[in-house]
Design a protein around this motif. Structure first.
Motif, PDB file in Angstrom:
ATOM      1  N   ARG A  49       0.837  -1.205   0.000  1.00 30.27           N
ATOM      2  CA  ARG A  49       0.000   0.000   0.000  1.00 30.27           C
ATOM      3  C   ARG A  49       0.871   1.254   0.000  1.00 30.27           C
ATOM      4  O   ARG A  49       0.639   2.195  -0.756  1.00 30.27           O
ATOM      5  N   ARG A  50       1.924   1.237   0.818  1.00 29.71           N
ATOM      6  CA  ARG A  50       2.830   2.386   0.891  1.00 29.71           C
ATOM      7  C   ARG A  50       3.602   2.586  -0.409  1.00 29.71           C
ATOM      8  O   ARG A  50       3.834   3.715  -0.826  1.00 29.71           O
ATOM      9  N   GLU A  51       3.986   1.498  -1.048  1.00 28.93           N
ATOM     10  CA  GLU A  51       4.705   1.597  -2.319  1.00 28.93           C
ATOM     11  C   GLU A  51       3.809   2.235  -3.375  1.00 28.93           C
ATOM     12  O   GLU A  51       4.258   3.081  -4.158  1.00 28.93           O
ATOM     13  N   LYS A  52       2.545   1.856  -3.394  1.00 25.88           N
ATOM     14  CA  LYS A  52       1.605   2.457  -4.342  1.00 25.88           C
ATOM     15  C   LYS A  52       1.455   3.951  -4.069  1.00 25.88           C
ATOM     16  O   LYS A  52       1.382   4.763  -4.999  1.00 25.88           O
ATOM     17  N   MET A  53       1.421   4.324  -2.790  1.00 27.33           N
ATOM     18  CA  MET A  53       1.322   5.738  -2.435  1.00 27.33           C
ATOM     19  C   MET A  53       2.584   6.486  -2.871  1.00 27.33           C
ATOM     20  O   MET A  53       2.503   7.587  -3.422  1.00 27.33           O
ATOM     21  N   GLN A  54       3.757   5.880  -2.671  1.00 23.17           N
ATOM     22  CA  GLN A  54       5.009   6.514  -3.099  1.00 23.17           C
ATOM     23  C   GLN A  54       5.020   6.716  -4.615  1.00 23.17           C
ATOM     24  O   GLN A  54       5.448   7.756  -5.109  1.00 23.17           O
ATOM     25  N   GLN A  55       4.524   5.724  -5.345  1.00 29.25           N
ATOM     26  CA  GLN A  55       4.471   5.837  -6.806  1.00 29.25           C
ATOM     27  C   GLN A  55       3.541   6.966  -7.219  1.00 29.25           C
ATOM     28  O   GLN A  55       3.857   7.742  -8.125  1.00 29.25           O
ATOM     29  N   ARG A  56       2.416   7.060  -6.550  1.00 27.75           N
ATOM     30  CA  ARG A  56       1.462   8.124  -6.874  1.00 27.75           C
ATOM     31  C   ARG A  56       2.053   9.492  -6.529  1.00 27.75           C
ATOM     32  O   ARG A  56       1.932  10.437  -7.308  1.00 27.75           O
ATOM     33  N   LEU A  57       2.686   9.592  -5.375  1.00 28.08           N
ATOM     34  CA  LEU A  57       3.340  10.842  -4.997  1.00 28.08           C
ATOM     35  C   LEU A  57       4.426  11.214  -6.008  1.00 28.08           C
ATOM     36  O   LEU A  57       4.563  12.378  -6.386  1.00 28.08           O
ATOM     37  N   ALA A  58       5.184  10.231  -6.453  1.00 25.02           N
ATOM     38  CA  ALA A  58       6.259  10.487  -7.409  1.00 25.02           C
ATOM     39  C   ALA A  58       5.714  10.969  -8.750  1.00 25.02           C
ATOM     40  O   ALA A  58       6.355  11.774  -9.429  1.00 25.02           O
ATOM     41  N   ARG A  59       4.534  10.491  -9.133  1.00 26.82           N
ATOM     42  CA  ARG A  59       3.918  10.968 -10.380  1.00 26.82           C
ATOM     43  C   ARG A  59       3.430  12.401 -10.237  1.00 26.82           C
ATOM     44  O   ARG A  59       3.575  13.221 -11.141  1.00 26.82           O
ATOM     45  N   ILE A  60       2.825  12.689  -9.107  1.00 28.28           N
ATOM     46  CA  ILE A  60       2.229  14.005  -8.891  1.00 28.28           C
ATOM     47  C   ILE A  60       3.279  15.039  -8.504  1.00 28.28           C
ATOM     48  O   ILE A  60       3.241  16.171  -8.974  1.00 28.28           O
ATOM     49  N   CYS A  61       4.200  14.639  -7.656  1.00 29.78           N
ATOM     50  CA  CYS A  61       5.183  15.588  -7.119  1.00 29.78           C
ATOM     51  C   CYS A  61       6.503  14.873  -6.863  1.00 29.78           C
ATOM     52  O   CYS A  61       6.838  14.569  -5.727  1.00 29.78           O
ATOM     53  N   PRO A  62       7.245  14.581  -7.905  1.00 30.10           N
ATOM     54  CA  PRO A  62       8.503  13.871  -7.682  1.00 30.10           C
ATOM     55  C   PRO A  62       9.507  14.734  -6.924  1.00 30.10           C
ATOM     56  O   PRO A  62       9.627  15.928  -7.189  1.00 30.10           O
ATOM     57  N   CYS A  63      10.177  14.141  -5.972  1.00 28.97           N
ATOM     58  CA  CYS A  63      11.259  14.849  -5.293  1.00 28.97           C
ATOM     59  C   CYS A  63      12.363  15.076  -6.325  1.00 28.97           C
ATOM     60  O   CYS A  63      12.769  14.126  -7.008  1.00 28.97           O
ATOM     61  N   PRO A  64      12.855  16.284  -6.465  1.00 27.90           N
ATOM     62  CA  PRO A  64      13.910  16.560  -7.437  1.00 27.90           C
ATOM     63  C   PRO A  64      15.170  15.727  -7.222  1.00 27.90           C
ATOM     64  O   PRO A  64      15.927  15.495  -8.161  1.00 27.90           O
ATOM     65  N   MET A  65      15.380  15.252  -5.997  1.00 30.03           N
ATOM     66  CA  MET A  65      16.551  14.437  -5.694  1.00 30.03           C
ATOM     67  C   MET A  65      16.240  12.941  -5.762  1.00 30.03           C
ATOM     68  O   MET A  65      17.103  12.116  -5.540  1.00 30.03           O
ATOM     69  N   GLY A  66      14.990  12.586  -6.017  1.00 22.48           N
ATOM     70  CA  GLY A  66      14.601  11.187  -6.144  1.00 22.48           C
ATOM     71  C   GLY A  66      14.328  10.473  -4.836  1.00 22.48           C
ATOM     72  O   GLY A  66      14.172   9.254  -4.817  1.00 22.48           O
ATOM     73  N   PHE A  67      14.223  11.210  -3.742  1.00 21.01           N
ATOM     74  CA  PHE A  67      13.981  10.582  -2.443  1.00 21.01           C
ATOM     75  C   PHE A  67      12.512  10.205  -2.267  1.00 21.01           C
ATOM     76  O   PHE A  67      11.633  10.784  -2.897  1.00 21.01           O
ATOM     77  N   GLN A  68      12.258   9.277  -1.361  1.00 24.75           N
ATOM     78  CA  GLN A  68      10.899   8.920  -0.981  1.00 24.75           C
ATOM     79  C   GLN A  68      10.320  10.030  -0.123  1.00 24.75           C
ATOM     80  O   GLN A  68      11.039  10.855   0.439  1.00 24.75           O
ATOM     81  N   TRP A  69       9.007  10.011  -0.017  1.00 20.16           N
ATOM     82  CA  TRP A  69       8.284  10.978   0.803  1.00 20.16           C
ATOM     83  C   TRP A  69       7.885  10.355   2.126  1.00 20.16           C
ATOM     84  O   TRP A  69       7.586   9.168   2.200  1.00 20.16           O
ATOM     85  N   HIS A  70       7.852  11.183   3.178  1.00 22.94           N
ATOM     86  CA  HIS A  70       7.416  10.743   4.512  1.00 22.94           C
ATOM     87  C   HIS A  70       6.389  11.733   5.020  1.00 22.94           C
ATOM     88  O   HIS A  70       6.572  12.948   4.912  1.00 22.94           O
TER      89      HIS A  70
END
Length: 113
Positions: A49-70
């Protein structure tokens, strides 16, 4: 990039870094408690579930450095600490569509998109 490989980005305040570290520890603690109470299958499900959320966050607002979101108070901060997106920004994107949101460095977090 995973949180355990992230180092503190230059310019991240002590307050923001501490909030991020506490969020990461809460996430770890939650997963450990979940495993104790409901087993390994529940942890795998939660990680999926968290991986899917990270993927969605990365599509909408990717971290410029490529880090995961918390998840932190009021929004999400990247694992390096220097990028932030508010819950309000994400909610607007989730309900409007999956366009891109500009992820602000902490000192710009109150600026409108």
């Amino acid at each position: 990039q995973s949180a355990k490989h992230a180092t503190r980005d230059a310019g991240v305040s002590d307050k923001d870094w501490q909030e991020l570290q506490e969020a990461i520890e809460r996430e770890r603690g939650w997963l450990e408690r979940l495993e104790r109470e409901r087993g390994e299958a529940a942890v795998r499900e939660e990680l999926h579930r968290r991986e899917k959320m990270q993927q969605r966050l990365a599509r909408i607002c990717p971290c410029p450095m490529g880090f995961q979101w918390h998840q932190v108070g009021g929004g999400w901060r990247c694992a390096g600490g220097s990028h932030f997106v508010s819950d309000a920004q994400l909610k607007a994107q989730f309900t409007v569509g999956e366009g891109r949101v500009r992820c602000f460095p902490p000192h710009e977090a109150s600026v409108a998109v």
